[in-house]
Design an enzyme around this catalytic site. Structure first.
Site, short mmCIF file in Angstrom:
data_model
loop_
_atom_site.label_atom_id
_atom_site.label_comp_id
_atom_site.label_asym_id
_atom_site.label_seq_id
_atom_site.Cartn_x
_atom_site.Cartn_y
_atom_site.Cartn_z
CB CYS A 19 -0.95 -0.02 1.19
SG CYS A 19 -2.06 -1.45 1.16
CB THR A 20 4.03 2.09 1.75
OG1 THR A 20 3.42 2.03 3.04
CG2 THR A 20 5.05 3.21 1.71
#
Length: 152
Positions: free
Chosen positions: A42-43
């Site tokens: 997600c980062t």
């Protein structure tokens, strides 16, 4: 869902303002659903959208990331990563259900219910023009940008 009007919803957004999809008409936008703030995939996905954000802006396209995390978590994640776009907090899964992104997934050999990484491009009239489900992060944001450029 493809080539149909996107379902309307209103959610809290970073920056202390509510976001209502129906008010965002007039230009294309990207809605990307991701499982959880501050996790590796997600980062990386958020960083990729951040890094290509100026190119999305050149084609007048806004970006909104969304997960079930709290607004407080989103504010911290956005600040830490320097995201120039807002994150939407869907703690009650309202938009997740409308876009059918909640799935049973395998995590370390056990079944868990969570967000399937998904991206939707909505045109200036509010119509879903493209969707990606079960997204793999590498190369995805570039592919989204190339599609958005075809809307002009």
């Amino acid at each position: 869902m493809l080539d149909k009007p996107a379902p309307d919803f209103e959610l809290p957004a970073t920056g202390g303002k509510p976001f209502r999809l129906s008010r965002a008409k007039g230009a294309p936008l990207v809605l990307y659903f991701y499982p959880k703030d501050n996790t590796p995939g997600c980062t990386t996905e958020g960083q990729n959208f951040r890094d290509l954000y100026p190119q999305f802006q050149k084609v007048h396209c806004e970006i909104y990331g969304m997960s079930r995390d709290s607004l407080k978590s989103h504010e911290s994640f956005k600040a830490k990563m320097g995201f120039p776009f807002d994150l939407l907090s869907d703690t009650e899964e309202a938009a997740c259900k409308l876009f059918d992104v909640i799935k049973m997934k395998n995590m370390y050999g056990r079944k868990v219910r969570g967000i399937e990484r998904s991206t939707f491009v909505i045109d200036g009239k509010g119509v879903v023009r493209r969707e990606w489900r079960g997204v793999k992060v590498p190369g995805h944001v570039q592919e989204v940008l190339e599609f958005v450029r075809t809307l002009r």
